[in-house]
Design an enzyme around this catalytic site. Structure first.
Site, PDB file in Angstrom:
ATOM      1  N   GLY A 171      42.321  35.291  45.470  1.00 29.60           N
ATOM      2  CA  GLY A 171      41.335  35.032  44.431  1.00 29.60           C
ATOM      3  C   GLY A 171      40.246  34.105  44.943  1.00 29.60           C
ATOM      4  N   VAL A 172      39.012  34.317  44.481  1.00 30.72           N
ATOM      5  CA  VAL A 172      37.903  33.501  44.985  1.00 30.72           C
ATOM      6  C   VAL A 172      37.164  32.743  43.882  1.00 30.72           C
ATOM      7  CG1 VAL A 172      37.494  35.024  46.924  1.00 30.72           C
ATOM      8  CG2 VAL A 172      36.179  35.368  44.841  1.00 30.72           C
ATOM      9  N   GLY A 173      37.547  32.950  42.622  1.00 29.22           N
ATOM     10  CA  GLY A 173      36.670  32.515  41.543  1.00 29.22           C
ATOM     11  C   GLY A 173      36.668  31.036  41.216  1.00 29.22           C
ATOM     12  N   GLU A 174      37.684  30.295  41.604  1.00 23.68           N
ATOM     13  CA  GLU A 174      37.834  28.983  40.989  1.00 23.68           C
ATOM     14  C   GLU A 174      37.736  27.786  41.923  1.00 23.68           C
ATOM     15  OE1 GLU A 174      41.469  30.665  39.096  1.00 23.68           O
ATOM     16  OE2 GLU A 174      40.895  29.369  37.434  1.00 23.68           O
TER      17      GLU A 174
END
Lengths: 93, 765, 186
Positions: free
Chosen positions: B710-713
């Site tokens: 995941g890259v969003g946070e």
């Protein structure tokens, strides 16, 4: 037998021990065996027959997705920890 | 061709095509929730509490209901009473009575802006006039605004039924939960330490600040079914939670996710949705509710302000030996702050043998917090990452080297115990250490450079995907994951990669809750990871079916057909390899249409790390901090569309800088929010920021077919601490409060000057 | 409640008459009366810029102007930016540079950027940032927006047709500009 690492707040059930041995082919059997050894475990970990929504189970470094049905290996290392979910993060909330 | 980290050559993945939904979004055609209108539609407005803490003695709605144009007025009495118990709702565990009481106050109002009644009328202006005619009799109670006040033994109690295990079943309390994480013996660890730093930190409540206010259009049909159009991160969450609050069967609600104008975690729960359905039920018309900016700030979920006491120790040569942390987070009016995540992230980048963390979830008279990008981690890292910087300074070790020496690697135990699998933390620090930014010289007075790292878990959860092959050989990808930042393009790219198609021959479609299998929220950085996994498997399902068709045409067995580089082929005389386009034209005669399907409950999620370096200049006369340069390195596993990956890294960094420097909820002594607009709730503008440089680090997640993490946070986590460290190196003051706004920085500078003068005077006498 | 008023204005190159209440903002008129929902509501206090339109050549927040004040004015909205068969160079560059994530602020940024390039065809980075400082974006950190605007300026200055060019008809924007020029001549 699997090794269960006991979270800090449940160590009062195990007389302060932070890791104990328990047997079972899945999480349900494991919790049943823990409860036999240290009465009170089922109440702490289960609700309506499944793992409480606020608790996650990690088996051999991987977060389980199957609740009480999650398989446990002969020499597995099992952790009970606060759950996170869906960009939410509400242990107990 | 883009080379993959695990040795594959990708044709589509790693390229930067124009997103499929781009044209609609640059021409104003894209429909966001507030853009939906229906024949006969009414407009709803919500009456909100002017008090932070009060008992509702009575609500009189007769005058409002009598205003011409008003079609319905509702209060909490129109909603079913729900059990005061944790329940599983979709993928979330929630106390349903709290959820319902947050949407519409039942007996008490618990924060400034808490909803108490709602009106539907023929125009928004009439609805607003009607609100002024609703008479609410309040008995005002003293507000409890901070965790310190709320934890005092004689504090006013917000929720009479709230109990915790430690204080027992007879003791009303504002402390919902105490979590503890323990490893080794911290006292022993501190005894061995040569350097120990201990400080107390305070961080302000901040809002996600999405530009689009919440909205919902509810349409109730007389057959008991309802449709909700809204901007949400999770259409299935809206369905399950709205059904629970309304007492309707979940299957009777269809949620159509509109385009969403930002969420950052704040649109993973519900506020307006069930009220729009209830008002529609009462009036027989579609009802649209939209929030004003003031309503968004006063009454939707920001993230917690916090108090964190952090003590860490290391040996002379820089080995971290112990950390002891006490942290209390504001949950808002109902339990459920991200303090658990804060506790499990605060020292997650490090291998520390002795650890004791106590974490408290505390209710206060502020809006119920919601998720905000790596919830709980940024304020936690403000504490730990500034202390790490101080320890590195005491040891005379470069802050990057200090982090590499102590950094978590494969096998290092996480805070809650389980060991990390393959992670890329060290690689992010090395990327920063080797970056042109870090290697450059920073010169000039009042300028400083700061480094900080951050961790976020990421999540997997459930996703569904359908891949349809059209008769012309193009494809559509149908998913339930709302596209909040360009994920449609990533999903189409994954399908195109597997199918050997041009990315523009694959159309991604985000659909409603009736048209696709269960899909959890776009949150937890899970969409490319988990929904991408489902799309990958669905496309593989298509390939498998196409092989069967080719086998039929060639009179071969399916396993004799191979597929590579977009061509189906088999051994044998006269067999001419076929593309998907050629094969697609033959589907009718070989068995009919082809749809590939897959669902996942994704396992083996790979956690994310980021390391950020920021240069600042501090104005010694005003305390204003200017960001001169910023570079972020992040382990993304595998970047599907690098432009949108960079966008996530830059956007998170910008939000983190806003959190660091300016953003804060400002309540007065009566508990009334005083900055309810975007002029005073000061988010970074174009003029406040430099270009944000990015280093994409790719350490693939084991087990994922494409290695995605995941890259969003996580990029939001390091900036507050990085800015604080930069300020320390610029002007020699260690900031311990967020935001580091001009008044706070100036105060710290002045007290440093006063101390220096006093010392000089003492030395002189 | 005051009676509705007939207002005449030129919107995206078309002379338009509409009825509005004196209390309705131009943004409300655009969105709810004229169904031009490309202009977005983010704050209604002029702080976020999501509702930016160009009125008589100047960018302004349509939430801060009343609908009745549009009488006799020339208004450009995001819906008028592209020609039927081609995007405006700014739109094209926003797509190429991945300058939007959620996209809610994009219409406002496009209109502010257009107003900038109309009066300053060769802006510096600082000038771009200054001109766009009234538009909030919470997703991108502005990096890719500033790059897109700089690239669009360069493309316009070099006289290259933007990549999105397909046909030759005047866009609504160009029609509006012609109209404005004619007005000035008069």
């Amino acid at each position: 037998m699997a090794t269960v690492i006991i979270p800090a707040q449940l160590r009062k059930l195990t007389g302060g021990k932070d890791r104990v041995k328990a047997k079972g082919r899945n999480v349900r059997q494991l919790i049943e065996d823990l409860d036999r050894q240290f009465p009170g475990f089922s109440e702490q970990l289960l609700q309506d027959g499944d793992v409480k929504p606020s608790i996650a189970v990690s088996i051999d470094g991987e977060m389980g997705t199957g609740g009480v049905l999650e398989p446990v290996g002969e020499d597995s290392e099992v952790f009970f920890l606060p759950a996170l979910g869906g960009g939410r993060e509400n242990p107990g909330g | 061709m883009a080379a993959s980290p695990n040795g594959h050559d990708y044709r589509v993945i790693g390229t930067r095509p124009v997103r499929h939904d781009g044209i609609e979004k640059v021409t104003g055609q894209a429909k966001y929730g507030a853009d939906y209108n229906f024949p006969g539609m009414l407009y709803g407005k919500i009456l909100r509490s002017p008090y932070a803490h009060a008992i509702i003695k009575s609500i009189k709605v007769d005058k409002a209901a009598a205003l011409p144009g008003v079609k319905a007025v509702i209060t909490a009495n129109d909603l079913p009473a729900l059990p005061d118990k944790m329940e599983q709702a979709g993928e979330m565990a929630l106390n349903m009575s709290h959820l319902s009481a947050n949407i519409m106050a039942r007996d008490k109002v618990l924060y400034d802006g808490h909803a108490v009644a709602a009106v539907a009328a023929t125009s928004p202006h009439i609805a607003e006039e009607a609100l002024r005619l609703i008479e609410v009799d309040y008995e005002v109670l003293p507000p409890v605004m901070s965790v310190e006040e709320a934890m005092k033994p004689d504090a006013p109690i917000l929720l009479p039924g709230l109990r915790n295990k430690e204080e027992g079943p007879d003791k009303p309390t504002n402390v919902a939960t105490h979590l503890q994480f323990k490893r080794g013996d911290v006292n022993e660890g501190f005894k061995q330490a040569d350097y120990v730093v201990e400080r107390e930190f305070k961080t302000a409540m901040v809002h996600q600040g999405y530009i689009e206010p919440h909205n919902a259009v509810g349409i109730y049909n007389p057959d008991g079914h309802a449709t909700i159009y809204c901007s949400t991160q999770g259409s299935f969450v809206v369905r399950s939670l709205s059904a629970a609050v309304l007492g309707m069967p979940e299957g009777n609600i269809k949620v159509v996710p509109a385009e969403i104008g930002g969420g950052f975690g704040g649109k993973t729960t519900i506020y307006l949705e069930p009220l729009s359905v209830l008002l529609s039920k009462k009036t027989g018309h579609p009802v649209k509710l939209t929030m004003s900016r003031a309503e968004v700030l006063r009454a939707t979920g920001p993230t917690s302000g916090s108090t964190i006491r952090c003590k860490m120790g290391c040996s002379k040569d820089g080995k971290l030996l112990a950390a002891q942390i006490w942290m209390a987070y504001e949950a808002g009016a109902f339990p459920g702050s991200p303090v658990g995540a804060g506790a499990m992230t605060i020292v997650a980048p490090y291998n520390i043998p002795n650890l004791l963390i106590d974490a408290y979830d505390v209710v206060v008279n502020r809006p119920k917090t919601a998720a905000y990008r790596a919830p709980g981690a940024s304020n936690a890292a403000m504490a730990s990452e500034t202390i790490i910087d101080e320890l590195a300074e005491k040891c005379g070790i470069d802050p990057c080297d200090f982090r590499i020496m102590n950094g978590a690697r494969e096998g290092t135990p996480q805070t809650a115990g389980p060991p990390y699998r393959r992670i890329g933390y060290i690689e992010t620090v090395e990327a920063i250490k080797n970056s042109p930014h870090y290697k450059s010289k920073l010169e000039g007075p009042n300028r400083g450079r700061g480094v900080a790292s951050g961790f976020w878990f990421n999540v997997g959860l459930q996703s569904s995907a359908i891949v349809n092959i059209h008769t012309d050989g193009t494809a559509s990808v149908v998913i339930g994951s709302v596209d909040i930042g360009g994920t449609r393009a990533a999903q189409a790219m994954i399908a195109a990669e597997v199918l050997g198609l041009d990315v523009n021959d694959v159309r991604p479609l985000v659909t409603d809750t009736d048209s696709i299998g269960h899909t959890d929220v776009t949150g937890g950085s899970r969409t490319a990871f988990a929904t991408g996994w489902a799309v990958y498997e669905a496309a593989q399902d298509v390939v498998r079916q196409l092989k069967e068709r080719a086998a039929k045409l060639w009179e071969k067995k399916p396993e004799e057909v191979s597929f590579a580089n977009g061509l189906f082929t088999a051994q044998g005389d006269g067999i001419k390899p076929m593309t998907i386009k050629e094969l697609a034209g033959r589907l009718a005669r070989t068995g009919g249409p082809i749809s590939g399907r897959a669902t996942v409950n994704a396992r083996g999620v790979g956690p994310a790390f980021a390391t950020t370096v920021i240069d600042v200049e501090v104005d010694p006369d005003t305390g204003k901090v200017q960001i001169l340069r910023a570079t972020v390195a992040q382990d993304v596993g595998k970047a599907i569309h690098p432009s949108y990956v960079e966008g996530q890294m830059q956007g998170g960094t910008a939000q983190g800088i806003g959190w660091a420097l300016n953003e804060e909820y400002f309540y007065d002594e009566r508990g009334i929010l005083r900055n309810t607009g975007l002029l005073d709730y000061r988010m970074p503008t174009c003029l406040d920021l430099p270009m944000i440089e990015t280093c994409i680090v790719e350490v693939p997640t084991p087990g994922h077919p494409l290695g995605i993490r995941g890259v969003g946070e996580v990029s939001i986590v390091p900036p507050p601490a990085a800015v604080a460290n930069a300020i320390a190196h610029a002007v020699g003051v260690r900031m311990t409060e967020l935001p580091m706004s001009p008044p706070r920085v100036l105060k710290a500078l002045l007290s440093k000057r006063t101390r220096a003068e006093a010392q000089a005077a003492a030395a002189g006498s | 409640m005051a009676k509705k008023v007939v207002v005449e204005a030129n919107i995206n190159g078309e002379p338009i008459e509409f009825l509005c209440e004196p209390r309705q903002s131009l943004l409300e008129v655009l969105r709810d009366v004229l169904e031009l929902t490309g202009s977005k509501e983010g704050c209604l206090t002029g702080d976020c810029g999501a509702c930016t339109v160009i009125v008589n050549g100047r960018p302004l927040c349509s939430c801060l102007m009343l609908g009745v004040e549009a009488q006799g004015k020339t208004i450009q909205t995001v819906e008028g930016l592209a020609a039927p068969d081609r995007l405006h160079v700014l739109q094209q560059k926003f797509l190429e540079h991945a300058s939007l994530q959620c996209g809610i602020c994009t219409p406002g940024f496009l209109m502010s950027a257009k107003a900038l390039l109309d009066r300053n065809p060769k802006p510096t980075e600082a000038e771009i940032r200054y001109a766009l400082a009234g538009n909030l974006c919470r997703c991108t950190g502005y990096d890719k927006i500033v790059r897109a605007v700089a690239d669009a300026a360069q493309t316009l200055a070099s006289g290259q047709q933007p990549a999105g060019h397909l046909g030759s008809g005047p866009s609504a924007t160009e029609q509006t500009e012609r109209f404005l020029q004619e007005q000035e001549v008069k």
